[in-house]
Design a protein around this motif. Structure first.
Motif, PDB file in Angstrom:
ATOM      1  N   CYS A  43      52.059  34.653  42.694  1.00 10.50           N
ATOM      2  CA  CYS A  43      52.054  36.091  42.976  1.00 10.50           C
ATOM      3  C   CYS A  43      53.303  36.520  43.733  1.00 10.50           C
ATOM      4  CB  CYS A  43      50.807  36.455  43.774  1.00 10.50           C
ATOM      5  SG  CYS A  43      49.272  36.322  42.825  1.00 10.50           S
ATOM      6  N   ASN A  44      53.852  35.635  44.545  1.00 10.14           N
ATOM      7  CA  ASN A  44      55.031  35.989  45.323  1.00 10.14           C
ATOM      8  C   ASN A  44      56.329  35.899  44.520  1.00 10.14           C
ATOM      9  OD1 ASN A  44      53.761  36.576  47.818  1.00 10.14           O
ATOM     10  ND2 ASN A  44      53.549  34.393  48.238  1.00 10.14           N
ATOM     11  N   ARG A  53      50.733  42.256  45.117  1.00  9.19           N
ATOM     12  CA  ARG A  53      49.767  43.009  45.914  1.00  9.19           C
ATOM     13  C   ARG A  53      48.496  42.204  46.168  1.00  9.19           C
ATOM     14  NH1 ARG A  53      52.234  47.167  48.484  1.00  9.19           N
ATOM     15  NH2 ARG A  53      53.610  48.299  47.040  1.00  9.19           N
ATOM     16  N   LEU A  54      48.253  41.206  45.373  1.00 12.22           N
ATOM     17  CA  LEU A  54      47.040  40.414  45.549  1.00 12.22           C
ATOM     18  C   LEU A  54      47.120  39.511  46.773  1.00 12.22           C
ATOM     19  CD1 LEU A  54      46.406  39.397  41.838  1.00 12.22           C
ATOM     20  CD2 LEU A  54      45.332  41.233  43.114  1.00 12.22           C
ATOM     21  N   VAL A  55      48.317  39.181  47.220  1.00 10.05           N
ATOM     22  CA  VAL A  55      48.458  38.306  48.388  1.00 10.05           C
ATOM     23  C   VAL A  55      49.004  39.050  49.593  1.00 10.05           C
ATOM     24  CG1 VAL A  55      48.729  36.220  47.009  1.00 10.05           C
ATOM     25  CG2 VAL A  55      50.734  37.575  47.575  1.00 10.05           C
ATOM     26  N   CYS A  56      49.783  40.110  49.361  1.00 12.80           N
ATOM     27  CA  CYS A  56      50.323  40.876  50.479  1.00 12.80           C
ATOM     28  C   CYS A  56      49.250  41.689  51.179  1.00 12.80           C
ATOM     29  CB  CYS A  56      51.444  41.798  50.013  1.00 12.80           C
ATOM     30  SG  CYS A  56      52.957  40.908  49.602  1.00 12.80           S
ATOM     31  N   ARG A  61      40.822  43.564  52.895  1.00 12.59           N
ATOM     32  CA  ARG A  61      40.005  43.119  51.762  1.00 12.59           C
ATOM     33  C   ARG A  61      39.762  44.249  50.760  1.00 12.59           C
ATOM     34  NH1 ARG A  61      35.291  39.258  54.451  1.00 12.59           N
ATOM     35  NH2 ARG A  61      36.746  37.672  55.297  1.00 12.59           N
ATOM     36  N   MET A  62      39.718  45.469  51.233  1.00 14.66           N
ATOM     37  CA  MET A  62      39.502  46.581  50.305  1.00 14.66           C
ATOM     38  C   MET A  62      40.682  46.718  49.351  1.00 14.66           C
ATOM     39  SD  MET A  62      38.705  50.586  51.144  1.00 14.66           S
ATOM     40  CE  MET A  62      37.171  50.118  51.954  1.00 14.66           C
ATOM     41  N   LYS A  63      41.898  46.612  49.885  1.00 16.74           N
ATOM     42  CA  LYS A  63      43.059  46.677  49.015  1.00 16.74           C
ATOM     43  C   LYS A  63      43.127  45.481  48.088  1.00 16.74           C
ATOM     44  CE  LYS A  63      46.207  49.502  51.763  1.00 16.74           C
ATOM     45  NZ  LYS A  63      47.552  49.569  52.391  1.00 16.74           N
ATOM     46  N   THR A  64      42.777  44.329  48.606  1.00 15.26           N
ATOM     47  CA  THR A  64      42.793  43.135  47.752  1.00 15.26           C
ATOM     48  C   THR A  64      41.816  43.281  46.593  1.00 15.26           C
ATOM     49  OG1 THR A  64      43.370  41.776  49.667  1.00 15.26           O
ATOM     50  CG2 THR A  64      42.498  40.639  47.726  1.00 15.26           C
ATOM     51  N   ALA A  65      40.617  43.769  46.884  1.00 14.67           N
ATOM     52  CA  ALA A  65      39.628  43.966  45.814  1.00 14.67           C
ATOM     53  C   ALA A  65      40.090  45.030  44.829  1.00 14.67           C
ATOM     54  CB  ALA A  65      38.285  44.346  46.423  1.00 14.67           C
ATOM     55  N   PHE A  66      40.697  46.112  45.367  1.00 17.29           N
ATOM     56  CA  PHE A  66      41.173  47.185  44.484  1.00 17.29           C
ATOM     57  C   PHE A  66      42.251  46.671  43.530  1.00 17.29           C
ATOM     58  CE2 PHE A  66      44.516  50.366  43.811  1.00 17.29           C
ATOM     59  CZ  PHE A  66      43.817  51.280  43.035  1.00 17.29           C
TER      60      PHE A  66
END
Length: 649
Positions: A43-44, A53-56, A61-66
Motif C-alpha cells: 500500500c505504501n 489510504r488503507l494504511v495511512c 478506524r472509520m476512515k480505514t473502513a471507508f
C-alpha cells in the motif's frame, strides 16, 4: 560576531566498526515476514490510487473502513466492466463495410431455355403410349376428348399393350365431422342448401407403396390440372431414365432454330460464345459466356447497346404439351463457374414482348471461423460436390438431396447429376422409388435430412440484382417487315405472329458496383484499449500497476508456502518447537512505517536533540526468508535455551 564563542573541537570520536552484512542482506531473494508487513509495503509503494489510504488512516478506524469498502467496490466495478468487455470480444461481433467501386465488369453467364421438352427418337414409342394412356385417363375422369382420334375410335385400357403402374385415380374427400356439419348447416345460405356437385367431392391422385406393400399413401391434388401434370411428369421421368446417352444429339444443338439473332456489344455471337445442355422439363438450353467460352465478355460501358441482345423463337412445337404448359422462354443470370438452376433462379419471358433486364453487381465478403457460419470453398462440408463446379449453397443442397436419394432409394434422381455406378430411378428397376422420393421430398422440405444445416453459405458471393422492363415487340406498324425479314433470313414460317417471337436485352445499368465486406468489430487492440481505459478510470493506474498486483499475489503465495514448509520442518525435524514457532509467527509484527509515508504530528519533546537510546536486546525474529536452519545463536542464547540441541541444526 561579538559575544559568540568559538567551540573548541573535542576529541575525535572513535570510528564505528563496519557493520557486517546479515544473512538477509546477502540473500538473493527475500520475502516479507508476515502478511501485515507485505500488505503495508504494497500500500505504501504501489502506484494504484487510494491504496495508501488503507494504511495511512490506521489511527482512524472509520476512515480505514471507508477506504476499504470504497476500494473493494471500485475493484468489483472494474472487474464487472472487464467481464462485459470480454463477453463482447468472445461474441465475435462484426462490422459491415460498404464500398462503392467503378471499373470494367465481367459480363455474367446467361442461360436460356426453350420451355419445350424434346421428344427423343429412342423413347418416342413409349412417350406416344404414355400420351394415349393420358388421353384415356382424362376421358375416364373428366369425360374430356383430348384428340380427334379418341373421338373417332374410343380406346379402352384393354386395347393398350400394358397398363402403367400407379394409375391416376379419383379419390373421395372424407366428409367433415358431424359437429362441423351441423354448425355449417345452421349458418348456411340458400346456395349451400342446393345439391352439391359430385365432382367437388373428390380429389385426383395416384397411389405409391413401399417395396413389400406394407405402407402406401396417395399423392393427391385438389386441382385436376396439377394432378395430371405431376402424374405425367412422374412417368415421363421413368421413361427418360431409360436413355443410355443423356447428351443431346446434333439435331437438337441447332442454335438457329431457337435463337434468330445474337449480339453482344454490337458484335455478333459465334459458336465459341455459348454451350448447350438439355433440361428434362425446360428442353434445350444454351449458356452464353460461361467458363468454357474462349474469351469472356467485358462490359466497359453501361446501357442496352453494350449488353447482350437476343431474338428468340417462342413458338411451341407441341413436342410434349403435358410436361410444359407455358409459352415463351426461361432465362437465368449466374456466375461463370456456377451451374444454372433454372427451377430456383430463372424466370420466364413472354412471347411478343421485348424484355429489357438491367443488372447491378453486388459482392459480399463474409468473415469465417468464429465470426460467421460460412465456408471458403466447401472443402470441410460433409457433402460431395456432384456438379464439379464452384461451391455454392444451392450446389451443396442439391448434392445433399441426391446423396440421400441414392442412400435411401438406391437410385439417382434424373434432375440432378448422377454419381458413379448409380442408375437413374426407373420403376422397372426400382419399383418403390416413387414412394421413397415423395417421402424424402417431404423430409427435405422440413429439413429433417439436415441438408440446410450442413450446407453453409460461402464466404465470398457475387450477386446480380435484376430489374426488368417490358414493351410490345414488334409494334403493329413494324411487325410486317420484321416477320418478313425473319422468314427470309431464318426460314421462319409464320404461324402466330404475336406468340412466335420474343426479344431479350440484358445489360449493366451502371458500372458502379457495391462490395459488402465484414471486419471484426472488436479486435485484440480494441480490447486492450478498453481494458486499459477501465483500469485507468477506476484505479488511475497503468500496465505496471497490473504487474504490481501480480507481484503481490506471487508474494502471498510464496509466504504461504514458506510458512507451511517451516511448520512442517518444525513438526517433523524439531519436536516440541512447532507450538513455539507458531507463536513466534503470530507475535511477529511489522516495523513501524517510515514518517515520510504517513506523517503524524509529534510532541515537542520528541524533537529535542539528545543521545540516542541504546537498542534493547531482543531475540532475533524467525527467519522466513530462507528454508535452512538458523545460522547461529549467541552463546548466551544457546545457553539459556535448553531446548536447543545440535540435532536441530
Amino acid at each position: 560576531m561579538k559575544g559568540d564563542k568559538r567551540e573548541e573541537p573535542g576529541p575525535d570520536p572513535e570510528p564505528a566498526a563496519p557493520q557486517q552484512p546479515t544473512e538477509e542482506e546477502e540473500a538473493l531473494i527475500e520475502f516479507h515476514r508476515s502478511y501485515r508487513e507485505l500488505f503495508e509495503f504494497f500500500c505504501n509503494n504501489t502506484t494504484i490510487h487510494g491504496a495508501i489510504r488503507l494504511v495511512c488512516s490506521q489511527h482512524n478506524r472509520m476512515k480505514t473502513a471507508f477506504w476499504a469498502v470504497l476500494w473493494l467496490c471500485t475493484f468489483g466495478m472494474m472487474y464487472w466492466q472487464f467481464g462485459l468487455l470480454f463477453q463482447e470480444y468472445f461474441s465475435y461481433p462484426v462490422s459491415l463495410n460498404i464500398n462503392l467501386n467503378s471499373d470494367k465488369l465481367v459480363f455474367p453467364a446467361v442461360s436460356i431455355c426453350t420451355l419445350n421438352p424434346y421428344r427423343y427418337t429412342e423413347i418416342k414409342e413409349e412417350l406416344e403410349e404414355l400420351d394415349r394412356i393420358t388421353e384415356q385417363t382424362l376421358f375416364d375422369l373428366y369425360k374430356y376428348n383430348s384428340s380427334n382420334t379418341l373421338v373417332a375410335r374410343a380406346r379402352g385400357r384393354r386395347d393398350l399393350r400394358e397398363a402403367l403402374p400407379h394409375p391416376l385415380q379419383r379419390l373421395p374427400v372424407p366428409a367433415p365431422p358431424h359437429a362441423a356439419r351441423s354448425a355449417r348447416s345452421a349458418t348456411s345460405s340458400v346456395r349451400d342448401n342446393n345439391p352439391k356437385v359430385n365432382r367437388k367431392d373428390w380429389k385426383i391422385g395416384f397411389q405409391l407403396c413401399n417395396r413389400n406393400k406394407s405402407d402406401c399413401f396417395y399423392q393427391t391434388y385438389s386441382s385436376g390440372v396439377d394432378a395430371v401434370r405431376e402424374w405425367y411428369r412422374f412417368h415421363y421421368i421413368n421413361i427418360l431414365a431409360r436413355r443410355q446417352d443423356t447428351s443431346p444429339s446434333l439435331e437438337e444443338d441447332a442454335l438457329g432454330k431457337f435463337i434468330f439473332a445474337c449480339r453482344f456489344n454490337q458484335v455478333s455471337c459465334n459458336e465459341a460464345n455459348y454451350s448447350h445442355f438439355h433440361h428434362p422439363i425446360y428442353g434445350n438450353c444454351y449458356t452464353f459466356n460461361d467458363k468454357n467460352s474462349s474469351n469472356l465478355w467485358m462490359s466497359s460501358m453501361p446501357g442496352v447497346n453494350h449488353g447482350l441482345s437476343l431474338t428468340l423463337r417462342t413458338e411451341q412445337n407441341d413436342f410434349i404439351p403435358l410436361v410444359s404448359t407455358v409459352t415463351g422462354a426461361r432465362v437465368m443470370v449466374h456466375g461463370q463457374n456456377e451451374p444454372a438452376f433454372m427451377d430456383d433462379g430463372g424466370f420466364n419471358l413472354r412471347p411478343g414482348v421485348e424484355t429489357s433486364i438491367s443488372m447491378s453487381k453486388e459482392a459480399v465478403d463474409r468473415l469465417g471461423d468464429n465470426y460467421g457460419d460460412c465456408t471458403e470453398n466447401g472443402s470441410e462440408i460433409p457433402v460431395e460436390n456432384l456438379y464439379l463446379t464452384k461451391y455454392t449453397q444451392q450446389v451443396c443442397i442439391h448434392s445433399c438431396f441426391q446423396e440421400s436419394m441414392v442412400r435411401e432409394c438406391g437410385c439417382a434422381y434424373i434432375f440432378y447429376p448422377r454419381p458413379h455406378n448409380v442408375d437413374f430411378c426407373d420403376y422397372r428397376k426400382h419399383d418403390s422409388w416413387g414412394y421413397c422420393y415423395y417421402k424424402l421430398q417431404d423430409a427435405f422440405s422440413s429439413d429433417r435430412l439436415g441438408c440446410f444445416t450442413k450446407c453453409r453459405k460461402p464466404c465470398s458471393v457475387t450477386m446480380y440484382k435484376l430489374s426488368a422492363g417490358y414493351s410490345r415487340w414488334p409494334s403493329v406498324t413494324s411487325q410486317d417487315w420484321v416477320f418478313e425479314m425473319l422468314s427470309r433470313q431464318n426460314n421462319y414460317t409464320i404461324k402466330d405472329k404475336r406468340n412466335g417471337v420474343a426479344k431479350l436485352n440484358i445489360f449493366f445499368k451502371e458500372l458502379n458496383y457495391k462490395t459488402n465486406s465484414e471486419s471484426p468489430s472488436v479486435t485484440m487492440v480494441t480490447l486492450l484499449s478498453n481494458l486499459g481505459g477501465q483500469w485507468s478510470l477506476w484505479f488511475g493506474s497503468s500496465v505496471l500497476s497490473v504487474v504490481e498486483m501480480a507481484e503481490l499475489v506471487f508474494d502471498l503465495l510464496a509466504i504461504t508456502f514458506l510458512m507451511l514448509i517451516r511448520r512442517v520442518r518444525s513438526r517433523y525435524w524439531s519436536p516440541g518447537r512447532g507450538a513455539r514457532a507458531g507463536q513466534e509467527v503470530a507475535s511477529a509484527s511489522a516495523p513501524p512505517l517510515p514518517s515520510h509515508f504517513c506523517p503524524h504530528p509529534t510532541s515537542p519533546s520528541s524533537s529535542l536533540p539528545g543521545p540516542a537510546p541504546a537498542p534493547a536486546l531482543a531475540a532475533p525474529p524467525p527467519a522466513y526468508a530462507t528454508l535452512g536452519p538458523p545460522s547461529s545463536l549467541s552463546g548466551s542464547a544457546a545457553a539459556s535455551n535448553p531446548a536447543y540441541t545440535p540435532e536441530e541444526v
